[in-house]
Design a protein around this motif. Structure first.
Motif, PDB file in Angstrom:
ATOM      1  N   VAL A 110      74.566  11.639  14.966  1.00 44.77           N
ATOM      2  CA  VAL A 110      73.346  11.834  15.749  1.00 44.77           C
ATOM      3  C   VAL A 110      73.379  10.854  16.919  1.00 44.77           C
ATOM      4  N   CYS A 116      65.449  11.196  14.548  1.00 46.23           N
ATOM      5  CA  CYS A 116      65.818  12.020  13.402  1.00 46.23           C
ATOM      6  C   CYS A 116      64.849  11.716  12.265  1.00 46.23           C
ATOM      7  N   TYR A 118      63.313  12.474   8.177  1.00 47.52           N
ATOM      8  CA  TYR A 118      63.546  12.939   6.817  1.00 47.52           C
ATOM      9  C   TYR A 118      62.217  12.893   6.080  1.00 47.52           C
TER      10      TYR A 118
END
Length: 145
Positions: A110, A116, A118
């Motif tokens: 990434v 990002c 989760y």
């Protein structure tokens, strides 16, 4: 875990353990919010017993303190593809992870400028309160933000 039934027994337990439970949980919450996100789950669970903690909760809180003392030199590692010439050169931190963790979560896949996220949840597994627990983590440049 059996909570103290009277204020006197709760006071005796606090004196025996040598810490003020609610005050210490509040101080650790400050650390959790500002710089130690990895302790959020145990601290949120322990804070649910602020009103009437049992000796088991005191012991768990002391274990969190031991963990914080053992990992006080650890930090969040943010990476970049090229060094910043305006920052001093320092040695890389020691990663406390396994090769398997690095394979599963390849941070180099990434780009560092991409956020990002989760998320995971557990539907009503808390048998005492019958509430769901949700956890989330956002990473930027390989470190949680």
């Amino acid at each position: 875990a059996v909570a103290p039934k009277t204020l006197e027994s709760a006071s005796d337990l606090e004196k025996f353990m040598g810490i003020k439970y609610r005050k210490l949980v509040g101080e650790i919450i400050y650390a959790m919010v500002t710089c130690r996100p990895e302790i959020s789950f145990p601290i949120v669970k322990l804070s649910q017993y602020n009103v009437s903690p049992a000796s088991l909760h005191y012991v768990a809180l002391k274990n969190v303190l031991r963990y914080l003392r053992a990992t006080q030199d650890d930090g969040i590692y943010f990476w970049r593809r090229t060094p910043n010439p305006h920052l001093p050169l320092v040695p890389r931190p020691t990663l406390r992870t396994t090769n398997q963790d690095l394979i599963v979560h390849d941070v180099s896949a990434v780009p560092p400028s991409v956020l990002c996220g989760y998320v995971d949840s557990d539907w009503a597994a808390d048998t005492k309160h019958r509430r769901s627990v949700t956890g989330l983590c956002f990473q930027l440049a390989g470190g949680p933000v």
